[in-house]
Write a protein that holds these residues in place. Structure first.
Motif, short mmCIF file in Angstrom:
data_model
loop_
_atom_site.label_atom_id
_atom_site.label_comp_id
_atom_site.label_asym_id
_atom_site.label_seq_id
_atom_site.Cartn_x
_atom_site.Cartn_y
_atom_site.Cartn_z
N UNK A 279 0.80 -1.22 0.00
CA UNK A 279 0.00 0.00 0.00
C UNK A 279 0.84 1.28 0.00
N UNK A 280 1.99 1.35 0.70
CA UNK A 280 2.80 2.58 0.59
C UNK A 280 3.25 2.85 -0.84
N UNK A 281 3.64 1.78 -1.58
CA UNK A 281 4.06 1.98 -2.97
C UNK A 281 2.88 2.40 -3.83
N UNK A 282 1.70 1.82 -3.57
CA UNK A 282 0.50 2.22 -4.31
C UNK A 282 0.19 3.69 -4.04
N UNK A 283 0.30 4.10 -2.79
CA UNK A 283 0.00 5.49 -2.45
C UNK A 283 0.99 6.45 -3.10
N UNK A 284 2.27 6.08 -3.13
CA UNK A 284 3.27 6.91 -3.79
C UNK A 284 2.94 7.09 -5.26
N UNK A 285 2.52 6.00 -5.91
CA UNK A 285 2.17 6.09 -7.33
C UNK A 285 0.95 6.97 -7.55
N UNK A 286 -0.05 6.86 -6.66
CA UNK A 286 -1.25 7.70 -6.77
C UNK A 286 -0.88 9.17 -6.63
N UNK A 287 -0.10 9.50 -5.59
CA UNK A 287 0.26 10.90 -5.33
C UNK A 287 1.09 11.46 -6.48
N UNK A 288 2.00 10.66 -6.98
CA UNK A 288 2.86 11.14 -8.07
C UNK A 288 2.01 11.51 -9.29
N UNK A 289 1.13 10.60 -9.70
CA UNK A 289 0.33 10.90 -10.88
C UNK A 289 -0.63 12.06 -10.62
N UNK A 290 -1.23 12.08 -9.43
CA UNK A 290 -2.23 13.10 -9.14
C UNK A 290 -1.62 14.49 -9.15
N UNK A 291 -0.45 14.67 -8.55
CA UNK A 291 0.13 16.00 -8.47
C UNK A 291 0.79 16.41 -9.78
N UNK A 292 1.24 15.45 -10.57
CA UNK A 292 1.71 15.81 -11.91
C UNK A 292 0.56 16.33 -12.75
N UNK A 293 -0.60 15.63 -12.67
CA UNK A 293 -1.78 16.08 -13.42
C UNK A 293 -2.27 17.43 -12.91
N UNK A 294 -2.30 17.60 -11.58
CA UNK A 294 -2.81 18.84 -11.01
C UNK A 294 -1.89 20.01 -11.30
N UNK A 295 -0.57 19.76 -11.28
CA UNK A 295 0.38 20.86 -11.46
C UNK A 295 0.46 21.33 -12.90
N UNK A 296 0.13 20.45 -13.85
CA UNK A 296 0.27 20.81 -15.26
C UNK A 296 -0.58 22.03 -15.62
N UNK A 297 -1.79 22.10 -15.07
CA UNK A 297 -2.67 23.23 -15.40
C UNK A 297 -2.20 24.53 -14.75
N UNK A 298 -1.28 24.43 -13.78
CA UNK A 298 -0.77 25.62 -13.11
C UNK A 298 0.60 26.03 -13.64
N UNK A 299 1.07 25.36 -14.67
CA UNK A 299 2.35 25.72 -15.26
C UNK A 299 3.55 25.01 -14.66
N UNK A 300 3.30 24.11 -13.73
CA UNK A 300 4.40 23.36 -13.12
C UNK A 300 4.60 22.06 -13.88
N UNK A 301 5.78 21.47 -13.73
CA UNK A 301 6.07 20.19 -14.37
C UNK A 301 6.95 19.36 -13.45
N UNK A 302 6.94 18.03 -13.60
CA UNK A 302 7.83 17.20 -12.79
C UNK A 302 9.28 17.38 -13.22
#
Length: 418
Positions: free
Chosen positions: A264-287
């Motif tokens: 579950x920790x690895x699953x959560x890390x993958x969820x957070x990574x994808x979610x914040x990459x998607x969320x940041x893209x509309x604000x001009x941020x990138x990974x």
């Protein structure tokens, strides 16, 4: 599989087993999982004490069927939705979601159902075919006559001919992987109807004699327009065949066991990574990749120097190619909705904020799972000479669909670097 003793426990729960419940082979499997910190196994005066860690799923032993249920982070009826989001796969489940708490079936049945749905779709569309070279002994010429084999093996006899043919067949690695996974899934599921459907579908696919060979091929594959429609089915097949756990989300831990376990920790890390990459893209941020910025490095200690990085670093582009501002984001699979942030995590995130953020106003983000609404709070860290940095603690409600949580993460992200 139905005469197994079923033992259910939640994350970090424990159960006692009699000595006769585990065979020597079972003990070896559990010891291997223990070495990878998936669970704990301790011998007692009456048998064994089994303790679950943050790994959930189904493990089928010789005499015991062990089911480890998610305790708090992601509800049973939402686990599959969040898993498909983390994997970037479509959710093909045509049935009502199953709950871990009420049904005898668990993660293995859900993933097997997803695999079955994708395989049935491929059968309806038609399986991929490739030209396969065959060497055969036939009564008539078909394809090309193998003159050398005919002369050296048949000694001039013409009743049967050695021929080489090239036919378009479904015996490709794409299909062998799915056939192997369908056969594996039959041993894990509890529902008799699902098992019959898996058996019927498996008859339509070729299978490999060694599953490690198709998995090695899968690790090297690149999807093109010829096999792109197989990607979703391959994701679920990989989950079932890997079986031993999750590291960077579905990478092999090298543990051989009949089951399906999710860290579950690895699953959560993958969820957070994808979610914040998607969320940041509309604000001009990138990974920002590890090659673009240096990690926090420790030198001068005994042994070699060490480097550590957060789960994700977001960069806001400046006038030149280098990011103007960096924001470290770290996923924590902990109950920070009910307790304060531990001192070790405060020290870690403060190091990230000063190592990546601007010296004038460093920020860092902790993202944790939460049941019953999103949350956000800010920790202000100060010392003798004034402020040291800010840590934003964000709780994502895992009882809602992940795209709703992503929209909320997008709305609070500007506040984390203002």
């Amino acid at each position: 599989m139905h005469d197994h003793i079923e033992i259910r426990l939640s994350e970090y729960g424990s159960a006692s087993l009699e000595a006769a419940h585990l065979t020597p082979r079972d003990v070896d499997r559990l010891r291997a999982l223990q070495r990878h910190q998936c669970l704990g196994l301790e011998q007692t005066h009456i048998g064994w004490r089994l303790t679950a860690h943050a790994t959930v799923g189904v493990l089928v032993l010789d005499r015991v069927r062990l089911i480890i249920e998610p305790k708090f982070a992601i509800a049973g009826d939402r686990l599959m939705t969040w898993l498909t989001y983390a994997l970037g796969a479509s959710s093909p489940l045509p049935v009502a979601p199953r709950r871990w708490e009420t049904g005898p079936d668990g993660l293995a049945d859900l993933v097997a159902t997803a695999l079955l749905a994708e395989c049935e779709r491929l059968l309806r569309e038609g399986l991929r075919r490739e030209y396969v070279r065959r060497e055969d002994l036939a009564p008539a010429v078909r394809g090309r006559l193998d003159v050398t084999a005919q002369v050296t093996r048949r000694y001039g006899q013409l009743d049967k001919l050695h021929v080489r043919t090239f036919d378009r067949e479904t015996d490709t690695w794409d299909n062998r992987l799915l056939g192997t996974a369908l056969r594996e899934a039959r041993t894990l599921v509890t529902g008799s109807r699902l098992a019959r459907d898996l058996h019927a579908a498996a008859q339509e696919f070729p299978h490999a004699s060694c599953r490690s060979s198709v998995l090695r091929t899968l690790d090297r594959t690149r999807y093109t327009r010829l096999n792109a429609r197989y990607r979703a089915a391959h994701i679920w097949a990989r989950l079932l065949l890997r079986g031993g756990g999750v590291t960077d989300l579905l990478a092999d831990r090298g543990v051989v066991a009949d089951g399906l376990l999710l860290a579950m920790p690895a699953l959560w890390e993958a969820v957070v990574r994808r979610m914040f990459i998607d969320a940041a893209a509309s604000r001009g941020w990138r990974p920002v990749s590890a090659t673009e910025v240096k990690g926090v490095t420790v030198r001068g200690d005994l042994g070699a120097s060490s480097t550590f990085r957060p789960d994700l670093v977001l960069g806001f582009p400046g006038r030149d190619p280098a990011p103007r501002r960096l924001l470290p984001v770290d996923a924590k699979y902990k109950r920070y909705d009910r307790s304060g942030v531990g001192s070790a995590d405060v020290h870690q995130l403060l190091t990230y904020s000063t190592g990546y953020g601007p010296k004038s106003d460093p920020h860092a983000v902790i993202v944790h799972p939460r049941a019953g609404g999103h949350s956000r709070r800010t920790l202000e860290i100060s010392g003798h000479h004034g402020p040291l940095g800010s840590i934003h603690v964000i709780g994502l409600d895992t009882h809602v669909p992940p795209w709703q949580a992503s929209a909320w993460a997008e709305s609070v992200l500007p506040l984390c670097h203002s």
